[in-house]
Design an enzyme around this catalytic site. Structure first.
Site, short mmCIF file in Angstrom:
data_model
loop_
_atom_site.label_atom_id
_atom_site.label_comp_id
_atom_site.label_asym_id
_atom_site.label_seq_id
_atom_site.Cartn_x
_atom_site.Cartn_y
_atom_site.Cartn_z
N HIS A 112 0.83 -1.21 0.00
CA HIS A 112 0.00 0.00 0.00
C HIS A 112 0.86 1.26 0.00
CE1 HIS A 112 -3.50 -2.50 1.68
NE2 HIS A 112 -3.86 -2.07 0.50
N CYS A 114 -6.00 -1.52 -16.68
CA CYS A 114 -5.83 -0.61 -15.56
C CYS A 114 -4.91 -1.30 -14.54
CB CYS A 114 -7.18 -0.25 -14.92
SG CYS A 114 -8.13 -1.66 -14.32
#
Length: 526
Positions: free
Chosen positions: A180, A488
């Site tokens: 993250h 994506c």
């Protein structure tokens, strides 16, 4: 002479500055000796930690809010503090009891065979240290600006609380390029290197080259001059790239490439000029669904989706239906205690299992489709029946809306290609109006490696020939069948992957908004 150290490139860019070491909170606190006082101190520290996280959530958006929401949910769970409170009642000081209880939890998560739980150990360490700081009377890990953060790993909140206005960089001895924090660093343009192994403990200055995955410790005058020259060259290159921001993306031979953006919240639109992109290729609708918060009603969702459609001014906007599960739990919707959440009830599997929730979202999307060029995308599709069932539900919702006299429009219904079963046999999924290849999860499933586990970070490589071959297979089928295909995910936002992606025949990519100018410049060189 400074020493060069090689790691793994996580976020490109150059920076040189003083070293700031990351570490656990210090337990510099004396217990009161009174169990009632210690219990009260811990409960107050936890409450203050929750408040500080909630305040931080107000300043961020998208995936950053998801990360913080998970931590708030953990702290609000009474079961987390129960062992510490029990130890306090037996005479243990609050800070000792809390650290021991969380260390036990962390060890259990780290020893798990499940990638999801191992990845969450970093959140638990973050939670542990935040409460310890509150107990010690500290308020934050620190927001030193213009420094290179060095440590084994870095907690997401440490990144979010750092003031990056004067620049900075991250150099991790371990860490993961797909964590993250790495995603946050790329979105903010913060240079980051992982997997350095070790660095001398006495270094004071670090020069970071995020693009090459290299750092230089305590450079001498000649090395500093050379790095400063590289910084000047990089600054000129970035200034040159800006001239491409509002131009159409095109290769040298004139072939046009559609460059769309990935967004995760309404607030992002205020910082993006729609004229710089060809639309929104991925809008993550889960930003409306917060762990522990009430589910958004139809009107709330409709207003948010309409905002995206109107912002695009006729350009396509692809909204992904609720994609929770895996590393994005929402209490009351996602199952608890799954042995492997990434292979469990997530994405379209979950929404089909919660029909009322799915209906509310589909009704909101059909209403918003009246206001722009809106498309709907299903995540985690694995079998054709999931498209059939979702399409039937969408049609039923539209029939209801029309019967109620509500303006609506049936948007095209496409799918994410992120499960290998779809990429291997895309011909089974002709019912989809379009394909969007999700490179993050596709890479994770093809290489059987978690993107949040530093121990297998080298395996989680989207340039793996097997991943590229599957992307090419889907692109070829799309051309032959007349089904639009885009990609994506982080792979599309990295200039080093562009040549390989366009060689597969792709002509549509959805990328991080901050990378638009750089990617257009890179495409123009191909």
């Amino acid at each position: 002479m400074g020493i060069s150290h090689q790691g793994i490139a996580a976020s490109d860019g150059l920076f040189i500055g003083p070293v700031r070491r990351l570490g656990s909170a210090q337990q510099e606190r004396q217990g009161t000796g009174d169990a009632a006082s210690e219990r009260e101190a811990l409960e107050l520290a936890i409450a203050r930690a929750i408040t500080s996280l909630a305040a931080l959530m107000e300043r961020v958006e998208g995936e950053a809010q998801d990360i913080l929401g998970f931590q708030v949910a953990m702290l609000e769970d009474d079961a987390l503090a129960a062992p510490a409170l029990s130890a306090i009642d037996q005479g243990t000081a609050a800070h000792v009891a809390w650290a021991a209880a969380l260390d036990g939890e962390i060890a259990g998560y780290e020893a798990s065979d499940d990638d999801y739980f191992r990845a969450r150990a970093a959140d638990l360490r973050d939670i542990r240290d935040r409460v310890l700081r509150q107990l010690a009377g500290e308020h934050a890990a620190g927001t030193v600006t213009g420094a290179v953060l060095v440590g084994d790993d870095i907690a997401p909140t440490a990144f979010l609380e750092t003031d990056w206005s004067a620049g900075g960089a991250i150099a991790l001895l371990q860490g993961s390029t797909t964590s993250h924090v790495a995603m946050l660093a790329r979105a903010r343009g913060i240079p980051m290197v992982t997997g350095l192994g070790e660095l001398p403990s006495n270094i004071t200055i670090l020069a970071v080259d995020g693009g090459r995955g290299a750092v230089l410790s305590d450079p001498d005058a000649a090395q500093r001059a050379q790095f400063d020259a590289a910084l000047d060259s990089d600054a000129r290159a970035r200034a040159s790239e800006e001239q491409f921001r509002f131009r159409p993306a095109a290769r040298r031979n004139g072939e046009r490439i559609d460059l769309l953006i990935n967004v995760a919240g309404v607030e992002e639109l205020d910082r993006i000029d729609h004229a710089a992109c060809d639309g929104i290729g991925l809008m993550r609708s889960e930003f409306l669904f917060r762990d522990g918060a009430p589910l958004p009603d139809e009107e709330t969702q409709y207003r948010a989706y309409r905002r995206f459609a109107e912002w695009a001014q006729g350009r396509p906007v692809t909204i992904r239906t609720l994609d929770i599960g895996g590393d994005k739990p929402v209490r009351g919707l996602t199952p608890e205690g799954e042995s492997n959440p990434f292979l469990g009830l997530r994405g379209v599997r979950l929404t089909l299992a919660h029909e009322s929730v799915f209906r509310t979202q589909l009704r909101a999307l059909a209403r918003a489709a009246e206001h722009g060029n809106l498309k709907v995308m299903l995540p985690m599709v694995t079998v054709p029946d999931e498209i059939t069932r979702s399409a039937a539900l969408l049609d039923a919702c539209i029939a209801e809306l029309k019967a109620e006299g509500m303006a609506c429009h049936r948007p095209p219904l496409g799918i994410m290609v992120e499960v290998p079963a779809v990429a291997v046999m895309p011909e089974l999924f002709r019912a989809a109006a379009f394909f969007s290849i999700g490179s993050n999860d596709l890479t994770q499933y093809v290489t059987a490696s978690s993107r949040d586990d530093a121990r297998v970070a080298a395996l989680n490589d989207p340039s793996h020939p097997a991943v590229t071959a599957l992307i090419a297979r889907v692109a070829l089928f799309g051309r032959e069948a007349g089904i639009p295909v885009s990609l994506c995910g982080d792979m599309a936002s990295e200039p080093r992957h562009l040549a390989a992606l366009l060689e597969t025949g792709l002509t549509s990519l959805s990328v991080a908004p901050a990378r638009i100018a750089r990617l257009k410049a890179a495409i123009a060189e191909l």
